[in-house]
Design a protein around this motif. Structure first.
Motif, mmCIF file in Angstrom:
data_model
loop_
_atom_site.group_PDB
_atom_site.id
_atom_site.type_symbol
_atom_site.label_atom_id
_atom_site.label_comp_id
_atom_site.label_asym_id
_atom_site.label_seq_id
_atom_site.Cartn_x
_atom_site.Cartn_y
_atom_site.Cartn_z
ATOM 1 N N ASP A 90 46.109 47.797 30.061
ATOM 2 C CA ASP A 90 45.508 47.050 29.125
ATOM 3 C C ASP A 90 45.806 45.597 29.532
ATOM 4 N N LEU A 91 45.705 45.472 31.068
ATOM 5 C CA LEU A 91 45.759 43.999 31.377
ATOM 6 C C LEU A 91 44.217 43.334 31.625
ATOM 7 N N PRO A 92 44.035 42.271 31.034
ATOM 8 C CA PRO A 92 42.660 41.830 31.155
ATOM 9 C C PRO A 92 42.293 41.022 32.507
ATOM 10 N N TYR A 93 42.916 40.928 33.576
ATOM 11 C CA TYR A 93 42.924 39.751 34.481
ATOM 12 C C TYR A 93 41.891 39.719 35.339
ATOM 13 N N LYS A 94 41.344 38.613 35.507
ATOM 14 C CA LYS A 94 40.309 38.258 36.623
ATOM 15 C C LYS A 94 41.080 38.357 38.082
ATOM 16 N N VAL A 95 40.532 38.724 38.989
ATOM 17 C CA VAL A 95 41.027 38.957 40.485
ATOM 18 C C VAL A 95 40.332 38.015 41.128
ATOM 19 N N MET A 96 41.241 36.875 41.579
ATOM 20 C CA MET A 96 40.771 36.192 42.721
ATOM 21 C C MET A 96 41.430 36.511 44.136
ATOM 22 N N ASP B 261 39.926 31.213 33.759
ATOM 23 C CA ASP B 261 38.931 31.161 35.057
ATOM 24 C C ASP B 261 38.189 29.879 34.970
ATOM 25 N N VAL B 262 38.747 28.703 35.141
ATOM 26 C CA VAL B 262 38.032 27.512 35.060
ATOM 27 C C VAL B 262 37.541 26.867 36.250
ATOM 28 N N TRP B 263 37.807 27.620 37.422
ATOM 29 C CA TRP B 263 37.463 27.311 38.858
ATOM 30 C C TRP B 263 36.073 26.989 38.975
ATOM 31 N N GLU B 264 35.612 25.822 39.629
ATOM 32 C CA GLU B 264 34.135 25.815 40.319
ATOM 33 C C GLU B 264 33.927 26.399 41.324
ATOM 34 N N PRO C 276 46.606 41.834 56.215
ATOM 35 C CA PRO C 276 47.126 40.821 55.178
ATOM 36 C C PRO C 276 46.038 40.830 54.062
ATOM 37 N N LEU C 277 46.481 40.652 52.840
ATOM 38 C CA LEU C 277 45.576 40.554 51.833
ATOM 39 C C LEU C 277 46.368 39.848 50.485
ATOM 40 N N ALA C 278 46.004 39.193 49.771
ATOM 41 C CA ALA C 278 46.733 38.563 48.655
ATOM 42 C C ALA C 278 45.453 38.437 47.320
ATOM 43 N N LEU C 279 46.043 38.372 46.306
ATOM 44 C CA LEU C 279 45.409 38.566 45.037
ATOM 45 C C LEU C 279 46.025 37.304 44.095
ATOM 46 N N THR C 280 45.371 36.671 43.306
ATOM 47 C CA THR C 280 45.850 35.773 42.313
ATOM 48 C C THR C 280 45.268 36.293 41.068
ATOM 49 N N LEU C 281 45.883 36.803 39.871
ATOM 50 C CA LEU C 281 45.427 37.559 38.886
ATOM 51 C C LEU C 281 45.641 36.462 37.631
#
Length: 422
Positions: A104-110, A290-293, A279-284
Motif C-alpha cells: 500500500d505504498l503510493p510512490y512515484k518512481v524516478m 512530484d513537482v519536478w519540471e 547500475p540502477l537507482a530509484l528515488t521514490l
C-alpha cells in the motif's frame, strides 16, 4: 590456503591510488558464481561482501543471467535515457504489482541516474524544492554517498575532507544509541527546533538509514524510527529513508523501514535493485511531491535497460511471495548465533555484535583488530570488509541466497580468523 603472489603491477602503475578494496584482497579475480569468487590462479573465496550489498542474489544468478542474455541476444535496447521502452515498462509494472501495491505504498518512481549517490542528490533537491528551504538534518555516523550533496549529510570526517570545499546546509543529530540512553530520544533536536535562537534553520527534510552500514552496523530501534517519523510530521519536515544498502531485502522485508511501520516521504534505492550488479537507482516519493519540471533533474545513464530486465526478473523470482523475507530472517538467526558464540569466546577482544536480517557486525574493542581479522579471513578464503568511523567493526554482508551450509562454512572461517588474531 596457499596464495601465490599475483602480478599486480599494471594496477599499481596505471590505476589511481584511490583504489581501496583491492588493497585488502591482493589477488586478481576471474570468475564468480553464487556466493563464491575465483581468482585467476584457481583459489576459491566465499563472498560475505556481495558487492557492498549490490549482489543480494549472488554472483551471476542463473535466472537473472538467462533473462539478460535473452534480452541482449534479441537486440533489446541497451541505452535509453528516459525513453519509454518495453524493458522499463516491464520493470515498472512488476515493481508496482510486486512491491508497491502489496505494501500500500503510493510512490512515484524516478530514475535519477545509475548510482545511490544520484538517488540521494535527487532526494535532497526534491525536498528543498518542495519545502522551499535549504537545511537538511542527517545523523552521526551516516553515510549517503561521495558527491557533494550526499557528502554534506555524511558523517565520516575522512570522506567529508575529500570534498575540498565547505559542505553546507546539513546539520547532524545523534543517531539512535549515540548518547547511550543518557537523554530522551530527540531531546536536542526538539529543543533546537523550538528555540528561535538555536541557529538551526527550519529543515526541509531529515535523511536517515535504518541501519548504518558504513557507519558501523548501527541499528535504529523501530520505536526510534517511529518517533522520528512523528517528529517530521509535527514539524513539517520530509522524512527521507536511505535504503540503498539496507533495502531490497537485506534486513528481511523488501524495505528496511517496514518493520517500524512507517511510510517515509522519500526513499532512495540502488545497489541490489537491479539484482545483478548492474547500475540502477530509484528515488521514490509520495505523489504530491512530484513537482519536478520535465528535465529538471536528469542523467545520461538513467535508462539502463539491461538493469531493468534483471531487476524485473529478480522481483518476479524472489518477491512474488513472502518466502525470501522468511528465509532471510531465518538465516539471520544462524549468523546471530555464531556471532554470539564468538563474543562469548573473546569477551576482551570483541565488544559486541549487532545487526538485522543478513547484515551484521562485530565491534572490536581494540580497533585495529578488525582489519587484522579481515586480512586473516581473506587468507583463509573469506571476503569480509570493515566499517565504522575507525574501521573497528567487522562487517558481514552475505548474499541473501547464501545457503545454510555456506553460512556455516563462512562463519566458521570467521571464528578461526578471530581466534588467530585476538
Amino acid at each position: 590456503m596457499t596464495i601465490t603472489q599475483p602480478d599486480l603491477s599494471v594496477f599499481e602503475t596505471v590505476e589511481s591510488n584511490v583504489r581501496s578494496y583491492c588493497r585488502g584482497w591482493p589477488t586478481i579475480f576471474d570468475r564468480a558464481q553464487g556466493s563464491r569468487m575465483y581468482d585467476e590462479d584457481g583459489h576459491t573465496y566465499l563472498d560475505f561482501f556481495a558487492g557492498a550489498g549490490s549482489l543480494n542474489y549472488g554472483h551471476n544468478n542463473p535466472v537473472l543471467k538467462r533473462a539478460l542474455i535473452d534480452y541482449i541476444e534479441r537486440d533489446g535496447v541497451t541505452h535509453g535515457l528516459d525513453m519509454s521502452t518495453t524493458a522499463k515498462r516491464a520493470f515498472l509494472e512488476t515493481f508496482q504489482n510486486t512491491i508497491l501495491r502489496p505494501r500500500d505504498l503510493p510512490y512515484k518512481v524516478m530514475f535519477p541516474g545509475p548510482t545511490g549517490a544520484n538517488s540521494v542528490e535527487a532526494a535532497l533537491k526534491l525536498a528543498r524544492k518542495v519545502k522551499g528551504r535549504e537545511s537538511i538534518v542527517s545523523f552521526t555516523n551516516a553515510f549517503h554517498g561521495m558527491s557533494l550533496g550526499a557528502l554534506a549529510v555524511t558523517g565520516n570526517a575522512f570522506k567529508r575532507a575529500g570534498a575540498g570545499i565547505p559542505l553546507v546546509h546539513g546539520t547532524p543529530m545523534p543517531f539512535d544509541h549515540y548518547l547511550d540512553g543518557t537523554y530522551p530520544d530527540f531531546l536536542w533536536f526538539e529543543r533546537l527546533l523550538e528555540d528561535s535562537g538555536s541557529g538551526l534553520n527550519t529543515p526541509a527534510a531529515v535523511i536517515v538509514e535504518t541501519v548504518q552500514g558504513e557507519g558501523g552496523i548501527n541499528v535504529a530501534r523501530a520505536e526510534w524510527l517511529r518517533a522520528l517519523s512523528d517528529l517530521c510530521k509535527r514539524r513539517d519536515m520530509l522524512l527521507i529513508v536511505d535504503d540503498i544498502q539496507m533495502g531490497c531485502g537485506r534486513t528481511g522485508a523488501f524495505f528496511s523501514f517496514e518493520e517500524a511501520g512507517i511510510v517515509p516521504d522519500i526513499v532512495t534505492v540502488s545497489k541490489s535493485i537491479s539484482g545483478y550488479g548492474l547500475p540502477l537507482a530509484l528515488t521514490l516519493f509520495k505523489p504530491e511531491l512530484d513537482v519536478w519540471e520535465p528535465g529538471e533533474h536528469n542523467g545520461t545513464f538513467r535508462g539502463n535497460n539491461p538493469a531493468f530486465v534483471t531487476a524485473a526478473a529478480a522481483l518476479d523470482t524472489y518477491w512474488a511471495d513472502g518466502q525470501m523475507e522468511k528465509q532471510t530472517l531465518a538465516r539471520g538467526e544462524i549468523i546471530e548465533s555464531h556471532l554470539r558464540a564468538i563474543v562469548e569466546e573473546h569477551p576482551a577482544s570483541i565488544a559486541e555484535y549487532r545487526g538485522r536480517g543478513m547484515v551484521w557486525g562485530l565491534e572490536c574493542s581494540d580497533k585495529p583488530l578488525a582489519n587484522k581479522i579481515a586480512k586473516r579471513a581473506f587468507e583463509l578464503g573469506l571476503l569480509i570488509e570493515t566499517s565504522g568511523p575507525e574501521s573497528e567493526v567487522v562487517k558481514l554482508l552475505p548474499a541473501l541466497t547464501t545457503t545454510p551450509e555456506e553460512l556455516d562454512e563462512g562463519l566458521r572461517i570467521l571464528a578461526r580468523a578471530v581466534r588467530d588474531c585476538a
